[in-house]
Design an enzyme around this catalytic site. Structure first.
Site, PDB file in Angstrom:
ATOM      1  N   HIS A 102     -41.639 -62.235 -55.552  1.00 43.91           N
ATOM      2  CA  HIS A 102     -40.755 -63.151 -54.821  1.00 43.91           C
ATOM      3  C   HIS A 102     -40.617 -64.507 -55.522  1.00 43.91           C
ATOM      4  O   HIS A 102     -39.885 -65.371 -55.047  1.00 43.91           O
ATOM      5  CB  HIS A 102     -41.264 -63.371 -53.391  1.00 43.91           C
ATOM      6  CG  HIS A 102     -41.227 -62.120 -52.554  1.00 43.91           C
ATOM      7  ND1 HIS A 102     -40.077 -61.391 -52.364  1.00 43.91           N
ATOM      8  CD2 HIS A 102     -42.201 -61.458 -51.881  1.00 43.91           C
ATOM      9  CE1 HIS A 102     -40.344 -60.331 -51.595  1.00 43.91           C
ATOM     10  NE2 HIS A 102     -41.621 -60.355 -51.303  1.00 43.91           N
TER      11      HIS A 102
ATOM     12  N   ASP B  16     -41.728 -51.956 -53.837  1.00 40.29           N
ATOM     13  CA  ASP B  16     -42.307 -52.682 -52.715  1.00 40.29           C
ATOM     14  C   ASP B  16     -41.339 -52.575 -51.522  1.00 40.29           C
ATOM     15  O   ASP B  16     -40.141 -52.396 -51.724  1.00 40.29           O
ATOM     16  CB  ASP B  16     -42.468 -54.150 -53.151  1.00 40.29           C
ATOM     17  CG  ASP B  16     -43.260 -54.994 -52.175  1.00 40.29           C
ATOM     18  OD1 ASP B  16     -44.436 -55.260 -52.464  1.00 40.29           O
ATOM     19  OD2 ASP B  16     -42.695 -55.397 -51.137  1.00 40.29           O
TER      20      ASP B  16
ATOM     21  N   HIS C  51     -40.414 -54.881 -49.643  1.00 37.75           N
ATOM     22  CA  HIS C  51     -39.577 -56.071 -49.613  1.00 37.75           C
ATOM     23  C   HIS C  51     -38.693 -56.133 -50.856  1.00 37.75           C
ATOM     24  O   HIS C  51     -39.101 -55.679 -51.926  1.00 37.75           O
ATOM     25  CB  HIS C  51     -40.450 -57.329 -49.554  1.00 37.75           C
ATOM     26  CG  HIS C  51     -41.378 -57.358 -48.386  1.00 37.75           C
ATOM     27  ND1 HIS C  51     -42.712 -57.044 -48.497  1.00 37.75           N
ATOM     28  CD2 HIS C  51     -41.149 -57.634 -47.085  1.00 37.75           C
ATOM     29  CE1 HIS C  51     -43.276 -57.143 -47.306  1.00 37.75           C
ATOM     30  NE2 HIS C  51     -42.350 -57.498 -46.422  1.00 37.75           N
TER      31      HIS C  51
ATOM     32  N   ASP D 170     -46.411 -51.575 -49.638  1.00 39.67           N
ATOM     33  CA  ASP D 170     -46.167 -51.823 -48.217  1.00 39.67           C
ATOM     34  C   ASP D 170     -45.108 -50.897 -47.614  1.00 39.67           C
ATOM     35  O   ASP D 170     -44.736 -51.056 -46.458  1.00 39.67           O
ATOM     36  CB  ASP D 170     -45.836 -53.305 -47.964  1.00 39.67           C
ATOM     37  CG  ASP D 170     -45.108 -53.954 -49.117  1.00 39.67           C
ATOM     38  OD1 ASP D 170     -44.576 -53.214 -49.958  1.00 39.67           O
ATOM     39  OD2 ASP D 170     -45.063 -55.199 -49.182  1.00 39.67           O
TER      40      ASP D 170
HETATM   41 ZN   LIG Z   1     -43.889 -56.587 -50.125  1.00 39.44          ZN
HETATM   42 ZN   LIG Z   2     -38.449 -53.278 -53.590  1.00 33.75          ZN
END
Ligand SMILES: [Zn+2]
Ligand SMILES: [Zn+2]
Ligand SMILES: [Zn+2]
Lengths: 560, 451
Positions: free
Chosen positions: B109, B148, B150, B237
């Protein structure tokens, strides 16, 4: 007076220490029957000295190493509870294995229950195969031994006469495959080792020695003989520890020294870092099996004074095997020892025969004996120096799991190169020169290993894990798993670890050695669930200080 | 000799964002226990290495840390990024066949400009690795596959205009989870069209659905792109027990994904089911990388009967895959200048939120649309830091493939902005020469660092 004995592959070395002085030394050939060598060495040392004067005897023994290497141990039936994870099918090739259902997780919680019906099947399997020695090992059994206890109890119920070993007792650290090895080898060697220990006690008694008898361990610590009978595997690989401790005793305290022990067929390299021998980050390896036995970080180079030297075409090559003695000592083939003899760097053996060996190698390609000798010695030094460089790279690569560990890593460089063993005088000055270090050939270098045994002291560790959420704690070394009563903070956890160290010392009759306790690790982990702290995990390691009983002589520095 | 899988395990047992934060000391503790107990580091197929520190320059090759690297980057971050670089070295030197940087803190991120911690990340470990590999070894085409839950918005931001770095991220649909981005229409800048591929997936995807995406979209795209090096941002995750995501992927699903993806290097990202997922998923991934049997790595909570995918979820997956297949198939029809509407500069205005530290950054990014190269980029960025200070900075980045004109114009812009009273700091990153410049206007101090 202290006695130290190192039973090596070819020689058994012994010393008698009186305070900081060497009273007597002995060197006898190691016999098939180790007890004969031990007896010979003792008799050689004690000439005229009454046995009652001896306060302490420490010896290193290769008995278990030999039993394992020659596969002369007793057959063991292995019951495994591997749970989810790796399949461990490869263990079928090493041991006779029966897999049981049931699993424990990393925090010691049961995730798959035992299947009682399988126990009867396992028992029948053992009976059919005729095993009377059984090793029971579960994954994470060191975090919860309930499954192992139940399986062992079931077998004992049906066969009280069988010998049953459990993983959490034989290998308390995390590493299931290594725990399997520890447990199987403990089970396999316990009887034979017990027989050996009895014979040692007998040999001492016959010489009126009533002193405490200790066994040297691979990490440089010692164990009372009786305690070692519970963990015979702990006695393997103690040879390198003996010579390293010997160097520690023979050099000034606090220095960083590379120990080069040049033997018949191998050269062992070890490091004394600011006065303390460096421990390996993983357990010792025996044959092709990894154990949980804590050991010094030692590298073995397959080259020594008796290595066979041959010429292939124009090239001179040193092989890793030994065929016999050096040619100058009546052996069949040329060796590095012959080269040293020709160069006048050793007085061992017959000079003419040594020259003859060099001529045999060099004449067909027009090389003189001195030139051949120089080439051979150069090759040995190259091999050893290359290995030393490699070893430092590996030590720098040792894993680090904390920020501070990464930051404090620095390049390791020794001040001294200390030579011990037969070939030391010939090679060590040049090795030191190549590394830019001071060469040291301490007095008594040929029996440094026996001196190391004599000055070794017991070391005790306790690794404590406490889980305040589950209200349990574990003492890895004892295989003990107990309940916490009430609250526990970090100070309490350290105190708990210390109290178990004292308990352990008392049990081994070693209280006199526990004057201070070092804390070598204290990790605290908050257990957080749903953003709330629900408990703490404490990982505490305590130990008695490592070290030696004392230094010998001036901590000698002969060559500058 | 058989080549091994290299691993650097750096659990940072002495570093946390805060005592109860998901990114805390305990995060990899049970993973460590599981790995050690399995004896996995003794396997002849696996070799463990120790991490090293990424240098300030390695970080400046990617990021503009405001005001400077030491204000934003702790040792723990430098070790995590350094671990990825160290394994990268070993892979390029062919000492190992692939690697796994099992490290924290995570990085995906973290964007190009760093005002603070975003989504638990300060610096982007994968991006630091990629720029290092390109600079040091001249590696040309690199693919980053972000697995991931996210959206890897930081990685996307850094390589958005770079046609030689393919970024593929699948993740839970941004309308249902942090950071709220990663839609199919985010496809890269005009000069790097379809080098960013986002695969937003509905909550409830199982192994079957994920492998449909893998087989019908990710694998074919990678086969077309032909990367020289594949990095996997291996977040965990998507696991069915993860507290932050709502996906239903298992350790087996992750291991098979790894087997198909064959990354050169996997770098751990998120994954906060520290007990129920991480010990098993990490083990499965490592075994898969090493070519070992992982079929017995089953979570205690795993029950195959409970893993039937909702048909609505399945059809949504098929729809998204279909849409992206079409975009990918037609990617060459897109014209750089048409995408930029004929403008000389392509401009984006981005509000960026730093959730961990409540920082709001305002950013204007301007890329030169160049026929010869991906074009240099200027970034105008301002934010109030937690200490109350307001920073307004101007950063210029010249791509590694820069043409002569873009490089010169980038440097000219830097010289000009140095005298612009609006900016406290002016930075320049010239990737074509591996030079980094920083100018503190108030103090009239200039710093230069060369690789
Ligand atoms: Zn994540
Ligand atoms: Zn991803
Ligand atoms: Zn250009």
């Amino acid at each position: 007076m202290f006695i130290g004995i190192d039973v090596g592959g070819t020689c058994t070395d012994a010393v008698l220490l009186d305070g900081g002085a060497v009273r007597a030394t002995a060197k006898v050939e190691t016999q098939e029957d180790l007890l004969i060598s031990l007896g010979d060495a003792l008799d050689n040392l004690l000439k005229g000295i009454p046995g009652e004067k001896i306060q302490r005897v420490v010896f290193s023994t290769t008995i278990v190493t030999n039993l394992i290497a020659e596969k002369k141990y007793d057959p063991v039936g292995v019951l495994l509870l591997p749970g989810p994870g790796r399949t461990f099918m490869e263990f079928r090739q090493q041991d006779d294995v029966f897999f049981l259902t049931g699993a424990i997780d990393y925090r010691g919680r049961e995730i798959i229950p035992l299947e009682e019906a399988e126990l009867a099947k396992a028992l029948r399997w053992l009976e059919d195969k005729g095993y009377q020695r059984v090793a029971v090992i579960g994954k994470f059994s060191t975090r919860n031994n309930a499954h192992e206890l139940r399986v062992a109890q079931y077998i004992k119920q049906h066969h009280p006469e069988w010998q049953v070993e459990m993983g959490h007792r034989a290998g308390g650290r995390l590493n299931f495959p290594r725990r399997i090895t520890n447990t199987v080898l403990t089970c396999a060697t316990r009887d034979k080792y017990h027989y050996f220990a009895n014979a040692v006690r007998d040999a001492m008694a016959r010489r009126d020695i009533s002193a405490d008898v200790f066994i040297l361990k691979a990490d440089g610590g010692t164990l009372p003989l009786t305690v070692s009978e519970q963990v015979p595997v702990e006695t393997i690989f103690s040879g390198p520890a003996a010579s390293t401790l010997g160097v520690q005793a023979l050099t000034p305290a606090g220095e960083t020294s590379l120990v080069v022990d040049i033997g018949g067929t191998t050269t062992d390299l070890a490091l004394i870092l600011s006065g303390q021998p460096l421990l390996a980050s993983r357990g010792a390896k025996i044959g092709d099996r990894f154990t949980q036995v804590r050991a010094l970080a030692v590298h073995s180079v397959p080259v020594g004074g008796d290595s066979v030297v041959e010429r292939v075409g124009k090239e001179i090559i040193i092989y890793s095997e030994r065929v016999g003695h050096a040619y100058c000592l009546g052996g069949p083939l040329p060796t590095p020892t012959d080269a040293l003899r020709v160069m006048g760097m050793t007085q061992i053996g017959d000079e003419d025969r040594a020259r003859e060996a060099m001529v045999r190698l060099g004449a067909p390609v027009g090389m003189g004996p001195m030139e051949v000798a120089h080439t051979i010695v150069g090759l040995v030094i190259n091999t050893v120096v290359t290995e030393i460089e490699q070893m430092f790279v590996e030590w720098e690569q040792e894993p680090a799991y904390r920020v501070w560990e990464v930051l404090q890593k620095k390049k390791l460089r020794p001040q001294n190169v200390v030579g011990v063993g037969g070939g030391a005088a010939g090679f060590v000055p040049q090795i030191a020169a190549r590394l830019g270090c001071t060469p040291i050939l301490p007095p008594y270098a040929p029996v440094a290993n026996a001196i190391g045994a004599a000055v070794a002291r017991p070391t005790l560790q306790v690794n404590l894990l406490a889980d305040t959420e589950r209200q349990i704690f574990i003492v890895e070394e004892e295989g003990y798993q107990g309940k916490l009563s009430g609250k526990l903070d970090e100070i309490g956890a350290v105190e708990l670890a210390k109290s178990w160290l004292m308990k352990r010392a008392e049990k081994m009759n070693l209280l006199e050695y526990v004057q201070e306790i070092e804390i070598t690790n204290r990790d605290v982990f908050n257990i957080v669930r749903d953003w709330r702290t629900t408990g703490r995990l404490y990982h505490i390691s305590v130990q008695t200080p490592r070290g030696i009983l004392g230094h010998i002589g001036s901590g000698g520095r002969l060559m500058k | 000799m058989m080549k091994k899988t290299g691993i650097i395990f750096f659990p940072a047992f002495d570093w946390a964002i805060s005592a109860t934060h998901p990114e805390r000391e305990e995060r990899l503790l049970y993973t460590r226990d599981q790995m050690f107990e399995e004896g996995i580091l003794d396997l002849p197929e696996i070799e463990e290495f120790s991490p090293r520190l990424a240098s300030e320059h390695d970080i400046c090759r990617v990021h503009f840390c405001v005001p400077s690297v030491s204000d934003q980057v702790l040792e723990a971050h430098r070790i995590a990024a350094g671990a990825a670089m160290h394994l990268g070295d070993k892979i390029i030197a062919k000492q190992i066949k692939n690697g796994f940087a099992l490290v924290r803190p995570p990085g995906h991120h973290a964007m190009r400009v760093v005002h603070g911690n975003r989504g638990f990340c300060n610096i982007n470990n994968e991006a630091v690795l990629v720029e290092y590999l390109r600079r040091t070894y001249g590696v040309k085409k690199i693919a980053i596959v972000d697995t991931d839950v996210h959206h890897g918005d930081g990685t996307q931001d850094i390589f958005y205009h770079d046609p030689d770095v393919l970024f593929i991220s699948f993740h839970q649909d941004g309308r249902t989870i942090y950071p709220g981005t990663g839609f199919t229409y985010e496809l890269g800048g005009p000069g790097a069209y379809a080098s960013t591929i986002n695969i937003p997936l509905p909550p409830g995807v199982t192994d079957a659905g994920l492998h449909y995406v893998m087989d019908h979209l990710i694998s074919p795209i990678l086969a077309d792109f032909q990367p020289d090096f594949v990095v996997n941002s291996a977040g965990q995750d998507n696991h069915f027990t993860d507290p932050l995501g709502q996906m239903r992927i298992t350790a087996q699903g992750y291991a098979r994904l790894t087997e198909k993806l064959k990354p050169d290097l996997a770098v751990l990202e998120g994954g906060y089911a520290i007990e129920t997922a991480l010990p098993y998923v990490n083990l499965a991934i490592l075994l898969a990388l090493a070519g070992k049997d992982y079929s017995s790595v089953l979570e205690p909570e795993y029950n195959p009967d409970r893993f039937k995918e909702n048909p609505k979820v399945t059809s949504e997956i098929h729809r998204v895959v279909g849409e992206l297949q079409e975009i990918w198939a037609n990617r060459h029809k897109a014209d750089k200048f048409a995408l930029a509407n004929g403008a000389k500069y392509y401009q984006r205005t981005k509000p960026i939120y730093y959730d961990t530290q409540f920082i709001e950054e305002k950013q204007i990014e301007k890329v030169r649309v160049c026929a010869q190269c991906p074009g240099y980029i200027t970034i105008d960025s301002q934010a109030y830091h937690p200490d109350g200070k307001r920073y307004h900075v101007l950063a210029i980045t010249i791509p590694i493939q820069a043409c002569k004109y873009c490089q010169e114009e980038g440097w000219d812009a830097y010289e000009q902005y140095k005298h612009d009273y609006r900016f406290n700091y002016v930075y320049l990153q010239d990737k074509s020469t591996d030079t980094f410049m920083m100018y503190r206007r108030e103090e009239r101090q200039e710093f230069r660092s060369d690789g």
